[in-house]
Write a protein that holds these residues in place. Structure first.
Motif, PDB file in Angstrom:
ATOM      1  N   ALA A   1     -45.936  36.204  -9.283  1.00 36.57           N
ATOM      2  CA  ALA A   1     -46.070  37.030  -8.079  1.00 36.57           C
ATOM      3  C   ALA A   1     -45.871  36.148  -6.853  1.00 36.57           C
ATOM      4  N   HIS A   2     -44.784  36.375  -6.126  1.00 41.90           N
ATOM      5  CA  HIS A   2     -44.522  35.627  -4.892  1.00 41.90           C
ATOM      6  C   HIS A   2     -44.843  36.520  -3.698  1.00 41.90           C
ATOM      7  N   VAL A   3     -45.771  36.043  -2.863  1.00 39.49           N
ATOM      8  CA  VAL A   3     -46.118  36.781  -1.651  1.00 39.49           C
ATOM      9  C   VAL A   3     -45.103  36.410  -0.567  1.00 39.49           C
ATOM     10  N   VAL A   4     -44.397  37.413  -0.061  1.00 42.57           N
ATOM     11  CA  VAL A   4     -43.287  37.192   0.887  1.00 42.57           C
ATOM     12  C   VAL A   4     -43.818  36.629   2.204  1.00 42.57           C
ATOM     13  N   ARG A   5     -43.127  35.579   2.664  1.00 47.42           N
ATOM     14  CA  ARG A   5     -43.409  34.986   3.961  1.00 47.42           C
ATOM     15  C   ARG A   5     -42.231  35.235   4.899  1.00 47.42           C
ATOM     16  N   PRO A   6     -42.467  35.150   6.198  1.00 49.68           N
ATOM     17  CA  PRO A   6     -41.345  35.367   7.132  1.00 49.68           C
ATOM     18  C   PRO A   6     -40.198  34.410   6.825  1.00 49.68           C
ATOM     19  N   GLY A   7     -38.987  34.913   6.792  1.00 47.41           N
ATOM     20  CA  GLY A   7     -37.810  34.104   6.528  1.00 47.41           C
ATOM     21  C   GLY A   7     -37.390  34.075   5.081  1.00 47.41           C
ATOM     22  N   ASP A   8     -38.204  34.616   4.184  1.00 47.85           N
ATOM     23  CA  ASP A   8     -37.832  34.636   2.768  1.00 47.85           C
ATOM     24  C   ASP A   8     -36.667  35.573   2.519  1.00 47.85           C
ATOM     25  N   THR A   9     -35.765  35.179   1.620  1.00 51.81           N
ATOM     26  CA  THR A   9     -34.661  36.022   1.154  1.00 51.81           C
ATOM     27  C   THR A   9     -34.628  35.970  -0.354  1.00 51.81           C
TER      28      THR A   9
ATOM     29  N   GLU B   1     -32.016  35.477  -2.142  1.00 55.22           N
ATOM     30  CA  GLU B   1     -31.179  34.352  -2.531  1.00 55.22           C
ATOM     31  C   GLU B   1     -31.988  33.052  -2.471  1.00 55.22           C
ATOM     32  N   GLY B   2     -32.826  32.902  -1.424  1.00 51.31           N
ATOM     33  CA  GLY B   2     -33.657  31.716  -1.325  1.00 51.31           C
ATOM     34  C   GLY B   2     -34.689  31.653  -2.434  1.00 51.31           C
ATOM     35  N   LEU B   3     -35.278  32.795  -2.775  1.00 54.60           N
ATOM     36  CA  LEU B   3     -36.251  32.809  -3.868  1.00 54.60           C
ATOM     37  C   LEU B   3     -35.586  32.493  -5.201  1.00 54.60           C
ATOM     38  N   ALA B   4     -34.368  32.995  -5.403  1.00 46.60           N
ATOM     39  CA  ALA B   4     -33.646  32.684  -6.637  1.00 46.60           C
ATOM     40  C   ALA B   4     -33.348  31.194  -6.728  1.00 46.60           C
ATOM     41  N   ALA B   5     -33.054  30.559  -5.581  1.00 49.08           N
ATOM     42  CA  ALA B   5     -32.799  29.117  -5.579  1.00 49.08           C
ATOM     43  C   ALA B   5     -34.083  28.338  -5.861  1.00 49.08           C
ATOM     44  N   THR B   6     -35.203  28.776  -5.251  1.00 49.15           N
ATOM     45  CA  THR B   6     -36.473  28.050  -5.395  1.00 49.15           C
ATOM     46  C   THR B   6     -37.058  28.182  -6.798  1.00 49.15           C
ATOM     47  N   TYR B   7     -37.080  29.397  -7.294  1.00 51.06           N
ATOM     48  CA  TYR B   7     -37.747  29.628  -8.575  1.00 51.06           C
ATOM     49  C   TYR B   7     -36.819  29.469  -9.776  1.00 51.06           C
ATOM     50  N   LEU B   8     -35.541  29.841  -9.605  1.00 49.42           N
ATOM     51  CA  LEU B   8     -34.638  29.909 -10.748  1.00 49.42           C
ATOM     52  C   LEU B   8     -33.565  28.823 -10.735  1.00 49.42           C
TER      53      LEU B   8
ATOM     54  N   LYS C   1     -40.342  42.415   3.289  1.00 49.89           N
ATOM     55  CA  LYS C   1     -41.484  42.656   4.146  1.00 49.89           C
ATOM     56  C   LYS C   1     -42.527  41.557   3.926  1.00 49.89           C
ATOM     57  N   PRO C   2     -42.851  40.779   4.954  1.00 47.38           N
ATOM     58  CA  PRO C   2     -43.897  39.753   4.807  1.00 47.38           C
ATOM     59  C   PRO C   2     -45.200  40.363   4.295  1.00 47.38           C
ATOM     60  N   GLY C   3     -45.821  39.677   3.355  1.00 49.94           N
ATOM     61  CA  GLY C   3     -47.062  40.166   2.759  1.00 49.94           C
ATOM     62  C   GLY C   3     -46.865  40.976   1.509  1.00 49.94           C
ATOM     63  N   SER C   4     -45.633  41.446   1.281  1.00 51.52           N
ATOM     64  CA  SER C   4     -45.366  42.180   0.041  1.00 51.52           C
ATOM     65  C   SER C   4     -45.194  41.189  -1.116  1.00 51.52           C
ATOM     66  N   VAL C   5     -45.147  41.720  -2.336  1.00 46.79           N
ATOM     67  CA  VAL C   5     -45.031  40.867  -3.534  1.00 46.79           C
ATOM     68  C   VAL C   5     -43.666  41.046  -4.161  1.00 46.79           C
TER      69      VAL C   5
END
Length: 581
Positions: A45-53, A55-62, A84-88
């Motif tokens: 579960a990744h809690v969205v922060r401002p600026g998250d995309t 594509e960026g999450l796929a690069a960071t986690y995968l 949306k910041p704060g969403s999962v």
């Protein structure tokens, strides 16, 4: 009495209830906070922060930015560019790059069956293990596996474990690992991670998920799951067996399990209460050196509340190279013998729920070679004569010398004789004063280059030095003879016994004996001897076990009972007494 170790049946992966022990978020949580929060599953579960995309999450986690459409599909996002910041955002672990584990140590018989393999193969140190590998550890065996992040997993004997998941977060992120335990026990030392990480050990009744924690999970003999925590904290939550794997149906009913606590989950899924781990056993009396070549015997005092004891012997103090292990109903620990060397013992007491308590460790040395001699004489506890005795023991193949010690006490704190280089295993006692002593013997080898290699002493043996009882004089024997019945008596000390020999007067060397008997009292009588002259001698048998020399022979005469009118014995013309008819 030893009990099979761990002796746990291979319970099927099906239960009426199961339990989650989760602490990725609980490691820093208070007990009040530990009953709530996000429970880790097969997704992160990744809690969205401002600026998250995406594509960026796929690069960071995968470590694969191009996989962002899979994240969009999983999370059903209409607009991938607007998070949306704060969403999962849920990150499926199966999309992360695979990692591997390394076998550090194998003792005994253990096999691995990789994914897609037709059969299992013997496990070997240094071997790389892939995700999906099934490990089987036989009784009296032990395996240590290290994950890519340094987490150490110690797999106990009689265990079946599957490396269900070995992934990592991005290119060089934390390891995401899931172990599925079908039987047996594992102990884990999990490395802390800077970012989100996952380490789970699943049993039919429980899932443990920890961060920076030392803990153990075992499947008990009655099918229960047992957890104990040495460092860090874990949480416990019950779930319905019908719930999806890894997800409890009720995340509110949780219990915090802190460092120094344990918990048992019954086979029906009933969650026990946290309880303090039993104190560490007292291992201060374990000897620094063990010399018995036949069996490794160690003892710890009994502890209140302990029903059994679990013990391991390892080459290293981190217990990654365990050579012997077992469970014992008492504090008498018995193992197969070990080669000479330095070892470490770990003992834990088990309570009535089967929860292992705090560990106690002790280093010791096994030294059995060169083997000690065997004692020949004197017998254990024997009394030897002052000035005329010796200690004797057997020769040992390969021994260059022998070391014999004599002391006034069994601990050899007061040594009176110490001969370190005797050519033969013998020590005369001519200079030893009367008294009680102990003696022990050791073999001494000579290594190449002239180095002396002393072996262990044989167990100490008691003996006593005493004076021999003096031989009796012939005059000490008062005789009543000349008649048909002859008797003797003589002075004696309390407790003394005697050996009496009777021979014809014509046999002063006593090679022909009429009687050879032992007496409990200082007297002897006979009324059925043929008339004639005899020689009698007596040996004193002292209560100490020592014996005197035989006394000088004394002549006694047995009459016929026939006499002349003047009262003289009736004789033939040759002077021989007339025999009774």
């Amino acid at each position: 009495m030893a009990v099979h170790s761990p002796g746990r049946p291979p319970w099927p992966l099906l239960a009426a209830a199961a339990v989650f022990l989760t602490s990725a978020a609980w490691a820093t949580a208070s007990p009040a906070q530990a009953t709530t929060g996000v429970v880790q599953t097969d997704e992160i579960a990744h809690v969205v922060r401002p600026g998250d995309t995406l594509e960026g999450l796929a690069a960071t986690y995968l470590d694969a930015p191009r996989l962002w459409p899979l994240l969009q599909a999983r999370n059903k996002l209409a607009d991938a560019r607007r998070l949306k910041p704060g969403s999962v955002v849920w990150i499926p672990v199966r999309l992360q790059p695979q990692s591997s584990a390394t076998v550090d140590f194998v003792q005994g018989t253990a096999t691995a069956r990789g994914p897609g393999a037709a059969s299992a193969a013997a496990l070997a140190a240094g071997q790389k293990l892939e995700e999906g590998t099934a490990l089987t550890v036989a009784p009296d065996a032990f395996v240590t596996v290290t994950l890519a992040d340094g987490t150490v997993v110690r797999i106990q004997s009689q265990s079946d474990v599957v490396l269900r998941q070995l992934r990592r977060r991005g290119r060089a992120g934390s390891v995401q690992a899931v172990l599925e335990m079908r039987s047996g026990a594992v102990e884990s030392a999990v490395q802390p991670a800077a970012g989100p990480r996952r380490f789970e050990v699943r049993t039919p009744l429980a899932i443990t998920s920890v961060r920076g924690t030392r803990f153990g999970i075992a499947m008990g003999e009655s099918g229960q799951t047992i957890a104990s925590v040495l460092e860090g904290a874990v949480g416990v939550q019950a779930r319905d067996a019908a719930a999806p794997a890894g997800r409890p149906t009720d995340t509110s009913a949780g219990v915090a399990l802190a460092s120094g606590q344990g918990l048992a989950v019954a086979a029906d899924g009933t969650l026990g209460l946290p309880r303090p781990l039993l104190a560490a056993p007292d291992v201060s009396q374990i000897p620094e050196m063990v010399s018995d070549a036949g069996i490794l015997a160690l003892s710890v005092p009994a502890m209140p509340g302990a029903l059994r004891y679990e013990a391991q012997v390892a080459r290293d103090e981190a217990f990654r190279q365990v050579l012997r292990q077992g469970r014992f109903t008492h504090g008498e620990l018995r193992f197969r013998a070990l080669e000479d060397g330095r070892y470490h013992l770990m003992v834990r007491a088990l309570d009535d729920a089967g929860i292992a308590g705090l560990p106690a460790t002790r280093a010791f040395t096994v030294k059995t070679q060169p083997a000690p001699p065997l004692y020949q004489q004197p017998a254990p506890g024997a009394v030897v004569a002052a000035g005329a005795s010796a200690l004797e023991c057997t020769e040992v193949a390969g021994a260059r010398w022998y070391r014999l010690q004599v002391a006034k006490d069994a601990a050899f704190s007061s040594i009176v004789r110490d001969e370190p280089r005797l050519a033969e295993c013998r020590l005369g006692l001519d200079s030893l004063a009367k008294g009680s002593y102990f003696w022990r013997a050791a073999s001494v080898a000579e290594l190449p280059g002239g180095t002396v290699d002393p072996g262990p002493f044989a167990p100490a043996q008691a003996f006593t030095v005493a004076d021999r009882p003096p031989a009796m004089s012939a005059n000490a024997m008062a005789a009543n003879d000349g008649g048909t019945r002859v008797s003797l008596h003589w002075p004696a000390q309390p407790g003394q016994r005697f050996r009496l020999q009777l021979a014809p007067a014509a046999q002063p060397d006593f090679k022909t004996l009429v009687q050879d008997t032992e007496l409990d009292s200082p007297s002897w009588a006979a009324g059925d001897l043929p008339a004639g002259e005899y020689l009698v001698r007596i040996q004193v048998l002292d209560p100490t076990g020592l014996q005197s020399d035989f006394s000088p022979a004394r002549k006694v005469r047995v009459g016929t009972g026939l006499s002349t009118g003047f009262g003289l014995p009736l004789s033939t013309q040759g002077g021989d007494p007339v025999r009774r008819p």
